[in-house]
Design an enzyme around this catalytic site. Structure first.
Site, PDB file in Angstrom:
ATOM      1  NE  ARG A  57      82.372  30.429   5.980  1.00 45.34           N
ATOM      2  CZ  ARG A  57      83.058  30.677   7.068  1.00 45.34           C
ATOM      3  NH1 ARG A  57      82.996  31.881   7.606  1.00 45.34           N
ATOM      4  NH2 ARG A  57      83.784  29.741   7.632  1.00 45.34           N
ATOM      5  CB  SER A  70      81.926  29.765  10.458  1.00 47.68           C
ATOM      6  OG  SER A  70      82.540  29.979  11.688  1.00 47.68           O
ATOM      7  CG  HIS A  71      81.197  33.490  12.411  1.00 49.11           C
ATOM      8  ND1 HIS A  71      82.237  32.789  11.841  1.00 49.11           N
ATOM      9  CD2 HIS A  71      81.196  34.706  11.844  1.00 49.11           C
ATOM     10  CE1 HIS A  71      82.865  33.570  10.978  1.00 49.11           C
ATOM     11  NE2 HIS A  71      82.251  34.742  10.951  1.00 49.11           N
ATOM     12  CG  ASP A  76      81.973  29.117  15.497  1.00 47.59           C
ATOM     13  OD1 ASP A  76      82.230  28.031  16.049  1.00 47.59           O
ATOM     14  OD2 ASP A  76      82.445  29.450  14.394  1.00 47.59           O
ATOM     15  CG  ASP A 107      82.188  26.127  12.230  1.00 53.11           C
ATOM     16  OD1 ASP A 107      82.106  27.136  12.952  1.00 53.11           O
ATOM     17  OD2 ASP A 107      83.181  25.897  11.506  1.00 53.11           O
ATOM     18  CG  ASP A 121      85.581  26.826  13.788  1.00 48.47           C
ATOM     19  OD1 ASP A 121      84.652  27.566  14.169  1.00 48.47           O
ATOM     20  OD2 ASP A 121      86.038  26.858  12.627  1.00 48.47           O
ATOM     21  NE  ARG A 122      84.897  32.441  14.192  1.00 45.95           N
ATOM     22  CZ  ARG A 122      84.896  33.649  13.673  1.00 45.95           C
ATOM     23  NH1 ARG A 122      84.400  34.658  14.364  1.00 45.95           N
ATOM     24  NH2 ARG A 122      85.364  33.861  12.468  1.00 45.95           N
ATOM     25  CB  THR A 177      93.578  36.266   8.719  1.00 47.40           C
ATOM     26  OG1 THR A 177      94.010  37.354   9.523  1.00 47.40           O
ATOM     27  CG2 THR A 177      92.168  35.872   9.102  1.00 47.40           C
ATOM     28  CD  GLU A 227      92.724  32.719  12.704  1.00 39.99           C
ATOM     29  OE1 GLU A 227      93.005  33.513  11.810  1.00 39.99           O
ATOM     30  OE2 GLU A 227      91.815  31.875  12.600  1.00 39.99           O
ATOM     31  CB  SER A 285      88.607  35.776  14.663  1.00 39.10           C
ATOM     32  OG  SER A 285      89.446  34.708  14.245  1.00 39.10           O
ATOM     33  CE  LYS A 322      88.061  29.536  14.030  1.00 41.76           C
ATOM     34  NZ  LYS A 322      88.357  29.734  12.607  1.00 41.76           N
TER      35      LYS A 322
END
Ligand code: VG1
Ligand code: CO
Length: 560
Positions: free
Chosen positions: A22, A114-115, A286, A288, A290-291, A355, A374, A376, A387
Site C-alpha cells: 500500500r 482497503s479503507h 469499507d 474493498d 471486507d470490513r 493481526t 478481528e 478492526s 473477511k
C-alpha cells in the site's frame, strides 16, 4: 501479438505489509513501479506460472482500471493462460476470494488499499491472494519482496487492449500461445455463494415484515466503495428493501472524499442517520468490502469483538454451519476475548493468531476453523479465505431473524450469559516513524526488565498486577511457520490487557495502535460506556509508553 522485455530498475520498499503493498498513488504511477511489482508477483508463482489462471479486480479506486490494463499485458507476456477480470475492474475482496476458490484458479490480484482514502492524492494497493483464496502468507510475500529487490526487467505484451467495461471473453495469441481474458459480472458468483450459505427467504421476511410482525428497518451504507453493486443486487433485488434503505452504493474513484472505514469516526453519517432515524439496524462496509460495522436501533454500537462472540454463540441460525458443523473459532491477538468465553462454554476450540487475515487461512484449510474475526471490524468464516462485510451483515440478520430480538437485546442477553469484555483501541495516525519506533523500543525494554512481571501499575486508585509481558510471537499449528514481533503485550492478573502495535497497512509515516481490554461479570456494569470502564487502563497505557513524549500527540486520531 508478441511480447517484449523492458529493462527496469529496482524500487526500494516494495514490501507487502499486513495486507499487500500500500502506497500513495503517486508512488505507484512512477515509471515501471507497478509493472515491477506485478512481475514479481508472477515470478513468485514459480513453476505454477506458465498456463495458470488468475482473478483480477479491485475496489474501484483511482488508478484501478489502469492497473488492470497493465496486469493483463504483463500476465499475457508471462505465459499466464487466462485472467478472470471483474467488469469495470470491480471485485470486492471477498468476491475475489470466492471466485479463486470456485474456479480453482492459482490465485488472484486484488487492487485495493482497503479503507484508505482513494483518488490521485490518496492511496492505492496491490495484494496477491493464493489458490486457497486467502492473502498470501509471509513466506510468499517475502519471496515477492525478494524478487523486487533484484528485478532487472519485466515482460509485457503492450498491444493488448481489453475493454473491461464490457462482459466478454477475449482470446489473443501471444507469442504464438493462447491467452484469454474473461470479463465477468462482478456480483454473480458472490451472490450465488451467499444464497448457498444463508436462508434468504427468512431474512426477507424479517426485512419485509410478516404476519403481525412489522418490517425490520435497515440502513446499509456502502461508503461509495466496492460493495455498492453487491448491496443493490442482494438487498434491493433479492431481499426487497426500498431505495431509502441503501446509501452510498455507487463505487467512486475517490469514495466521494470519504475515508471508507466503517467505524464510529469515519462512518459518522450512518451513526447520525440511525441515531435519529426509524431504523432497527445499520451496517457499513469499507472500500474493498471486507470490513463491517453493525449498529442497532438508536445507533447501539456492536464492537467487532462482541460481534464475533455473538455470531459464535448463534451460528446454528445459519444453514451453512448446520451443514458443516462448528470446527473452531479464532481471533487476532489484539481482539477482545469475548469469543474465548463462548468457546470455553461450548467446548469449541479457540485459536489466537497475529493481526491480519492471512494467519487464519492455514487453520481453515486444515479444517480447524469455522468462524473468526478481528477487532478492526473484520468478521468472516471458512466460506472463503477473507473477511467478509456483507456476509457479516447477512449473518447478523439471520441471527436476528432466528432470535426475534433487537440488536441491543441480543447483546444484553449475551453479556448476561458470558459477562462483558470491554474493548477500546486508540489510533495515532501519521506519526513520525522515528518517534514511533523509539517509543516501541522503549516500551519493549521496559516490559522485558525482569522486575516488570509481578509489578503493580496504578492509576486513579486502581491497581493492576502484571502477569505476563512480551513481544507476541506465533507458531502456526499447521505448518510450524513462525511470526515474530507481532505486538507488545502486557497481560494482567485479572485478565485485562494492554497491547501496542505499529500498523502494517499505512502508506507513509507510522500509525500507533494501543489496544485495551478488560472483563467484567458484574451485571450492573454491562450498560456502561467502554471509555468510562477502561479509562484507568488507558491512562496506564499512555503513561507507561510515554506516548505523548515520543509522538507529541495529546489525543488519538481515532478511537474505536
Ligand atoms: C489493519 C487491521 C488488521 C487488518 C488489516 C487489513 O492492519 O488492524 O486487523 O487485518 O488492517 O484490513 P494494521 O497492520 O494496519 O493494524 V483491510 O480491511 O485492509 O483489508
Ligand atoms: Co478492507
Amino acid at each position: 501479438v508478441t511480447s517484449r522485455t523492458i529493462e527496469t530498475r529496482v524500487y526500494d520498499g516494495q514490501k507487502p505489509g499486513t495486507s499487500g503493498l500500500r502506497k500513495a498513488v503517486k508512488v505507484f504511477t512512477q515509471e515501471h513501479y507497478t509493472e515491477n511489482f506485478v512481475q514479481a508477483i508472477l515470478e513468485a508463482l514459480g513453476n505454477q506460472l506458465a498456463g495458470c489462471t488468475l482473478v483480477v479486480g479491485g475496489d474501484g479506486r483511482y488508478y484501478g482500471k489502469e492497473a488492470v490494463g497493465k496486469i493483463i499485458r504483463i500476465a499475457a507476456a508471462n505465459r499466464v493462460r487466462k485472467l478472470i477480470v471483474g467488469q469495470n475492474g470491480i471485485l470486492s475482496t471477498p468476491a475475489v476470494s470466492t471466485i479463486i476458490r470456485k474456479y480453482k484458479t492459482q490465485g488472484g490480484i486484488v487492487l485495493t488499499a482497503s479503507h484508505n482514502p482513494g483518488g490521485p492524492d490518496a492511496d492505492f494497493g496491490i495484494k496477491f491472494n493464493c489458490e486457497n483464496g486467502g492473502p498470501a502468507p509471509d513466506n510468499v510475500t517475502n519471496k515477492i519482496y525478494e524478487i523486487t529487490t533484484q528485478l532487472k526487467s519485466y515482460k509485457i505484451a503492450s498491444d493488448i487492449n481489453v475493454d473491461i467495461d464490457k462482459i466478454q471473453t477475449i482470446n489473443v495469441q501471444v507469442d504464438g500461445r493462447e491467452f484469454t481474458v474473461d470479463v465477468i459480472d462482478s456480483v454473480n458468483d458472490y451472490l450465488e455463494h451467499m444464497k448457498d450459505i444463508f436462508d434468504f427467504s427468512s431474512i426477507k421476511s424479517l426485512l419485509q415484515g410478516s404476519s403481525g410482525r412489522p418490517a425490520f428497518k435497515v440502513l446499509i451504507n456502502g461508503m461509495n466503495g466496492v460493495t455498492g453493486p453487491y448491496i443493490k443486487r442482494i438487498f434491493s433485488n433479492e431481499l426487497g428493501v426500498d431505495d431509502s434503505s441503501i446509501v452510498n452504493t455507487t463505487p467512486l474513484e475517490n469514495f466521494g472524499g470519504l475515508h471508507p472505514d466503517p467505524n464510529l469516526t469515519y462512518a459518522k453519517d450512518l451513526v447520525d442517520a440511525i441515531k435519529n432515524g426509524p431504523h432497527d439496524f445499520g451496517a457499513a462496509f469499507d472500500g474493498d468490502g471486507d470490513r463491517n460495522m453493525i449498529l442497532g436501533k438508536s445507533a447501539f454500537f456492536v464492537t467487532p469483538s462482541d460481534s464475533l462472540a455473538v455470531l459464535a454463540a448463534n451460528l446454528n441460525s445459519i444453514p451453512y454451519f448446520k451443514k458443516t458443523g462448528i470446527r473452531g473459532y479464532a481471533r487476532s491477538m489484539p481482539t477482545g476475548a469475548a469469543v474465548d468465553r463462548v468457546a470455553a462454554k461450548t467446548g469449541v476450540k479457540l485459536f489466537e493468531v497475529p493481526t491480519g487475515w492471512k494467519y487464519f487461512g492455514n487453520l481453515m484449510d486444515a479444517g480447524h476453523l469455522s468462524l473468526c474475526g478481528e477487532e478492526s471490524f473484520g468478521t468472516g468464516s471458512d466460506h472463503i479465505r477473507e473477511k467478509d462485510g456483507i456476509w457479516a451483515c447477512l449473518a447478523w440478520l439471520s441471527v436476528i431473524a432466528s432470535l426475534g430480538k433487537s440488536v441491543e437485546e441480543i447483546l444484553l442477553d449475551h453479556w448476561q450469559t458470558y459477562g462483558r469484555n470491554f474493548f477500546t483501541r486508540y489510533d495515532y495516525e501519521n506519526c513520525e516513524s522515528e518517534g514511533a519506533n523509539k517509543m516501541m523500543q522503549y516500551i519493549e525494554t521496559e516490559i522485558q526488565k525482569s522486575e516488570f512481571v509481578g509489578s503493580k501499575l496504578t492509576s486513579a486508585g486502581k491497581t493492576y498486577v502484571v502477569k505476563l509481558a512480551d513481544n507476541y510471537s506465533y507458531v502456526d499449528p499447521v505448518d510450524g511457520s513462525q511470526a515474530n514481533k507481532q505486538g507488545l503485550r502486557i497481560l494482567f492478573e485479572d485478565g485485562s490487557r494492554i497491547i501496542y502495535r505499529l500498523s502494517g497497512t499505512g502508506s507513509s509515516g507510522a500509525t500507533i495502535r494501543v489496544y485495551v481490554d478488560s472483563y467484567e461479570d458484574d451485571p450492573t456494569s454491562f450498560k456502561k460506556d467502554a471509555q468510562e470502564v477502561l479509562k484507568t487502563l488507558v491512562d496506564i497505557a499512555l503513561e507507561l509508553s510515554k506516548l505523548r513524549e515520543y509522538t507529541g500527540r495529546d489525543a488519538p486520531t481515532v478511537i474505536t
